[in-house]
Design a protein around this motif. Structure first.
Motif, PDB file in Angstrom:
ATOM      1  N   LYS B  13       6.791 -46.858  85.475  1.00 12.36           N
ATOM      2  CA  LYS B  13       8.224 -47.131  85.521  1.00 12.36           C
ATOM      3  C   LYS B  13       8.408 -48.626  85.333  1.00 12.36           C
ATOM      4  CE  LYS B  13      12.612 -46.752  86.388  1.00 12.36           C
ATOM      5  NZ  LYS B  13      13.529 -46.059  85.483  1.00 12.36           N
ATOM      6  N   TYR B  15      10.868 -51.947  84.882  1.00 10.25           N
ATOM      7  CA  TYR B  15      12.181 -52.536  85.053  1.00 10.25           C
ATOM      8  C   TYR B  15      12.200 -53.838  84.279  1.00 10.25           C
ATOM      9  CZ  TYR B  15      13.386 -49.353  88.840  1.00 10.25           C
ATOM     10  OH  TYR B  15      13.690 -48.239  89.572  1.00 10.25           O
ATOM     11  N   VAL B  85      11.377 -41.493  91.416  1.00 12.20           N
ATOM     12  CA  VAL B  85      11.020 -40.826  90.171  1.00 12.20           C
ATOM     13  C   VAL B  85      10.716 -39.355  90.447  1.00 12.20           C
ATOM     14  CG1 VAL B  85       9.350 -40.745  88.294  1.00 12.20           C
ATOM     15  CG2 VAL B  85      10.220 -42.932  89.063  1.00 12.20           C
ATOM     16  N   LEU B  86       9.985 -39.109  91.539  1.00 17.20           N
ATOM     17  CA  LEU B  86       9.643 -37.721  91.881  1.00 17.20           C
ATOM     18  C   LEU B  86      10.877 -36.888  92.162  1.00 17.20           C
ATOM     19  CD1 LEU B  86       6.508 -38.073  94.159  1.00 17.20           C
ATOM     20  CD2 LEU B  86       6.641 -36.900  91.976  1.00 17.20           C
ATOM     21  N   ARG B  88      13.744 -37.286  90.842  1.00 18.00           N
ATOM     22  CA  ARG B  88      14.590 -37.260  89.641  1.00 18.00           C
ATOM     23  C   ARG B  88      15.822 -38.142  89.729  1.00 18.00           C
ATOM     24  NH1 ARG B  88      16.095 -31.632  87.428  1.00 18.00           N
ATOM     25  NH2 ARG B  88      15.962 -30.833  89.534  1.00 18.00           N
ATOM     26  N   THR B  90      15.699 -41.371  89.166  1.00 21.65           N
ATOM     27  CA  THR B  90      15.573 -42.245  88.019  1.00 21.65           C
ATOM     28  C   THR B  90      14.440 -41.722  87.131  1.00 21.65           C
ATOM     29  OG1 THR B  90      15.176 -44.504  87.320  1.00 21.65           O
ATOM     30  CG2 THR B  90      14.143 -43.842  89.362  1.00 21.65           C
ATOM     31  N   GLU B  91      14.517 -42.051  85.856  1.00 19.86           N
ATOM     32  CA  GLU B  91      13.550 -41.510  84.909  1.00 19.86           C
ATOM     33  C   GLU B  91      12.324 -42.403  84.794  1.00 19.86           C
ATOM     34  OE1 GLU B  91      14.726 -41.033  80.941  1.00 19.86           O
ATOM     35  OE2 GLU B  91      14.862 -38.865  81.132  1.00 19.86           O
ATOM     36  N   PRO B  92      11.141 -41.811  84.613  1.00 16.36           N
ATOM     37  CA  PRO B  92       9.978 -42.662  84.365  1.00 16.36           C
ATOM     38  C   PRO B  92      10.051 -43.279  82.964  1.00 16.36           C
ATOM     39  CG  PRO B  92       9.370 -40.359  84.198  1.00 16.36           C
ATOM     40  CD  PRO B  92      10.791 -40.389  84.650  1.00 16.36           C
ATOM     41  N   THR B  93       9.367 -44.392  82.792  1.00 17.89           N
ATOM     42  CA  THR B  93       9.329 -45.014  81.465  1.00 17.89           C
ATOM     43  C   THR B  93       8.262 -44.353  80.620  1.00 17.89           C
ATOM     44  OG1 THR B  93       9.827 -47.030  82.658  1.00 17.89           O
ATOM     45  CG2 THR B  93       9.370 -47.248  80.331  1.00 17.89           C
ATOM     46  N   LYS B  94       7.150 -43.998  81.276  1.00 19.66           N
ATOM     47  CA  LYS B  94       6.141 -43.221  80.537  1.00 19.66           C
ATOM     48  C   LYS B  94       5.442 -42.268  81.498  1.00 19.66           C
ATOM     49  CE  LYS B  94       2.581 -46.824  80.789  1.00 19.66           C
ATOM     50  NZ  LYS B  94       1.414 -46.135  81.298  1.00 19.66           N
ATOM     51  N   GLY B  95       4.628 -41.406  80.912  1.00 15.99           N
ATOM     52  CA  GLY B  95       3.893 -40.467  81.740  1.00 15.99           C
ATOM     53  C   GLY B  95       4.669 -39.196  82.012  1.00 15.99           C
ATOM     54  N   GLN B  96       4.054 -38.343  82.788  1.00 19.23           N
ATOM     55  CA  GLN B  96       4.628 -37.024  82.992  1.00 19.23           C
ATOM     56  C   GLN B  96       4.420 -36.557  84.432  1.00 19.23           C
ATOM     57  OE1 GLN B  96       2.678 -33.583  81.325  1.00 19.23           O
ATOM     58  NE2 GLN B  96       4.500 -33.165  80.084  1.00 19.23           N
ATOM     59  N   ILE B  97       5.390 -35.840  84.935  1.00 24.42           N
ATOM     60  CA  ILE B  97       5.247 -35.224  86.252  1.00 24.42           C
ATOM     61  C   ILE B  97       5.546 -33.745  86.102  1.00 24.42           C
ATOM     62  CG2 ILE B  97       6.068 -35.215  88.632  1.00 24.42           C
ATOM     63  CD1 ILE B  97       7.231 -37.961  88.157  1.00 24.42           C
TER      64      ILE B  97
END
Lengths: 277, 417
Positions: B13, B15, B85-86, B88, B90-97
């Motif tokens: 994430k 900023y 992020v978990l 939801r 705010t959105e992550p910048t990369k990666g996946q959950i």
């Protein structure tokens, strides 16, 4: 125990397919947020809900006196001037209240936006719902006026729900744009009151849009509220009130463009709301 | 594996943090002026005034059904961002959950409470915001009210509540959510001790009896150890360790204490005729440790370096808590122990054993003092060591020892008739 729970995937830039499902799952929140705003608005007031009646009523009186009696502008058909003004006041108040409510809704609920997940679309939508409740209450004044003037509407009154939904769409469309812009650029906090003040005069609220000369009519209809207000008058006043069709369709098209672009812009900006608010 | 409920892969994430610009939010004016500026100066200075900051950087882990995971780390390590992020927000910048099941997050107590509304109204509102349906709230209404102990004030606007009542009500609503995954950020830090205990008990219930997965952020190691089975130690947006809770907590405390002991800016006063060197707390074997169970023996090790010969130096150790309340004061004369330097430049290595320390679980700070006598200070190191006392099976009770209590006394019980 949990039978095959749905898997949720969170990724950068992913437009979740679940969004609309979530919107449905959180449907009660529409109601609760609107309910909260309505409850809170008249707390610690003496006359409470009566304010929702007094404000539009007084505005209507002022407009009738200034435009009808002093400026002696013509009414539509044989409808009393007061009813003609009020038929426009209803959608206009709905629109302007929605606009100011919507544009500030995300900011005033900033703590929610940055601390809890729910589809953000709920926040501005319930601001519109709140104005809609006011709209219904003001509708009682219209009934009162009709009784006072002994005015019987024609069959066209049954088309009113159609025009109400257009007013709803217009409010949502513009409201969503302003709400998402306001999160990013607080300038819109100052822009919105201006739009509302200005809009009252460039929309045919205090006067009939027939006053506008024929060659400017189409241009005038670029204001989406012109179509909405004309529609309201057509439905409520009946009789000789005519709908200028090309203008109405232009307004309608504009409203739809505003609504869909508003939703998609909001959805796009929504992802960063929690970070920038 | 089928019982994995949360899978996080290479999560990041970012900023953008602005420098020089002082505005809290973007104003349209700036966008326009910067836009115009960049037309005239193609290599805009803009880029320099902004800096990328990775609050989370390449994080991967898996959490299984029923795990209770404590997330620890210092301020700014990325704990809250991870939770956001978990859940939801705010959105992550990369990666996946990948998450299986409904997530409820409790990042702040009383989110969405409206001060003008009554307690009753706020229960419904807050419940709806946290994702409960009206029917679900109605069903649990009595339970929530009973838990919060606010029956009498249900129809009073919450703006007239005491802050304790407010917090109790807010936690009660959140605690009665029924998600499959519960995400909690440091919310237990509020309320009085009795209520904290109740909250902790409730969370343990949620996890143990109902088999829910819990993610819990806290700075209180004792709480983390009691509540969680495993733990993630985050530092500067990265996972340092993910292991069972005892090991991670020990590692975390070790890590933070190294940072403080290597601090050269410890506040010291005195005439420096004698100075302390190499001070640390340890277990019996002399191995560094700063986490002790209630009832453990604590060892304090230090070396005295004599720049001048002082015949009868006095060494004092002071124990206080983070509120600067003093708990104990020990000197060598208490034990009739005399320090005898022989030559100038001597190093006297000293070990102090404090047997069976029954301070209640918390963090404590130690200070060292050495003087020519009881009055003239040679070296006084303020806040030089910190230790953490945790509850363990040395006391048999299963509930947490109330944190507002200062000490624990051993007691022996018997039935005599």
């Amino acid at each position: 125990m949990i039978s095959n729970p749905p898997e949720l995937i969170i990724e950068a830039g992913r437009t979740e397919r679940q969004y609309w499902q979530d919107l449905w799952r959180y449907r009660e929140l529409f109601y609760f947020l609107a309910w909260r705003d309505i409850l809170v608005r008249y707390k610690q007031t003496i006359i409470g809900m009566a304010w929702a009646l007094i404000r539009p009523f007084l505005t209507m009186v002022v407009f009738t006196v200034i435009f009808g009696k002093i400026a002696k502008l013509p009414t539509e058909g044989d409808a009393p001037y007061a009813i003609m003004v009020f038929a426009a006041m209803l959608p206009w108040q709905f629109f302007s209240n929605s606009l100011s409510g919507c544009s500030n809704s995300l900011i005033t609920n900033a703590n929610l936006v940055s601390k809890v997940y729910f589809p953000r679309l709920i926040v501005p939508t319930s601001a519109v719902v709140v104005s809609f409740v006011d709209f219904m209450i003001s509708g009682m004044i219209l009934l009162g006026l009709m009784i006072w003037y002994n005015f019987v509407p024609s069959w066209r009154i049954i088309t009113l729900p159609l025009f109400i939904s257009i007013a709803f769409a217009a409010s949502m469309g513009v409201g969503l744009w302003l709400a998402s812009l306001n999160v990013q650029y607080r300038d819109f906090r100052y822009v919105v009151p201006f739009i509302i003040q200005f809009g009252l005069y460039i929309s045919p609220v205090g006067f009939s849009s027939n006053v506008v000369s024929e060659q400017w009519r189409l241009l005038y209809s670029l204001n989406p509220m012109v179509g909405v207000i004309d529609g309201f008058r057509w439905a409520i006043l009946g009789g000789e009130s005519n709908l200028y069709l090309p203008g109405f369709l232009l307004s309608l098209a504009l409203v739809l463009v505003l609504l869909f672009s508003g939703i998609s812009y909001f959805r796009k900006m929504e992802r960063t709301f929690a970070d920038v608010i | 594996m089928s019982d994995t409920v949360i899978t996080v892969e290479n999560l990041g994430k970012k900023y953008i943090i602005g420098h020089q610009k002082q505005e809290k939010y973007t104003a349209l004016r700036d966008v326009i002026t910067n836009g115009v500026k960049s037309i005239f100066t193609p290599n805009s200075q803009n880029q320099n005034s902004q800096e990328e900051f990775w609050a989370l950087n390449d994080i991967s882990f898996e959490i299984k059904q029923g795990d209770r995971v404590g997330i620890i780390g210092r301020n700014g390590a990325g704990k809250s961002t991870l939770l956001k992020v978990l859940s939801r927000i705010t959105e992550p910048t990369k990666g996946q959950i990948k998450i299986k099941g409904r997530v409820a997050s409790l990042l702040e107590v009383g989110t969405g409470f409206h001060p003008e509304l009554t307690g009753r109204e706020n229960i419904f509102l807050n419940g709806a915001i946290l994702g409960m349906g009206k029917i679900e709230i109605k069903k649990k209404f009595d339970e929530i009210v009973a838990f919060a102990e606010v029956e009498k004030f249900l129809d009073t606007p919450v703006k007239r509540y005491s802050s304790g009542m407010y917090v109790r009500l807010a936690f009660a609503v959140a605690a009665h959510l029924e998600p499959e995954i519960l995400v909690v950020d440091e919310v237990l830090a509020v309320g009085d001790a009795a209520f904290q205990k109740k909250c902790l008990g409730k969370m343990q219930d949620v996890a143990n009896k109902e088999g829910k997965t819990v993610l819990f952020v806290s700075h209180n190691m004792g709480t983390v150890q009691q509540l969680c089975t495993s733990s993630i130690f985050l530092d500067r947006g990265q996972v340092v360790t993910f292991d069972n809770v005892e090991q991670v907590v020990a590692k975390y405390l070790h890590f933070t204490s190294i940072e403080t002991s290597t601090q050269t800016n410890l506040k010291r006063t005195g005439n420096k005729k004698i100075i302390f060197k190499d001070f640390y707390t340890s277990d019996r074997s002399g191995k560094f440790s700063n986490i002790f169970s209630m009832g453990d023996d604590i060892y304090i090790n230090f070396t005295l370096y004599f720049q001048e010969i002082i015949k009868e130096p006095v060494v004092a150790i002071q124990i206080k808590n983070h509120l600067n309340e003093q708990f104990a004061h020990l000197i060598n004369l208490d034990d009739d122990f005399h320090i005898k330097p022989i030559n100038k430049g001597d190093f006297n290595q000293i070990k102090v054993k404090i047997p069976k320390v029954f301070l209640s679980p918390s963090q404590y700070i130690l200070e060292l003092w050495v003087g020519e006598n009881m009055n003239i200070a040679c070296d006084y190191i303020y806040d030089c060591m910190s230790i953490e006392i945790i509850q363990s099976n040395k006391i048999k009770r299963l509930t947490p020892y109330p944190s507002h209590l200062k000490i624990f006394l051993n007691s022996e019980w018997e039935q005599i008739a």
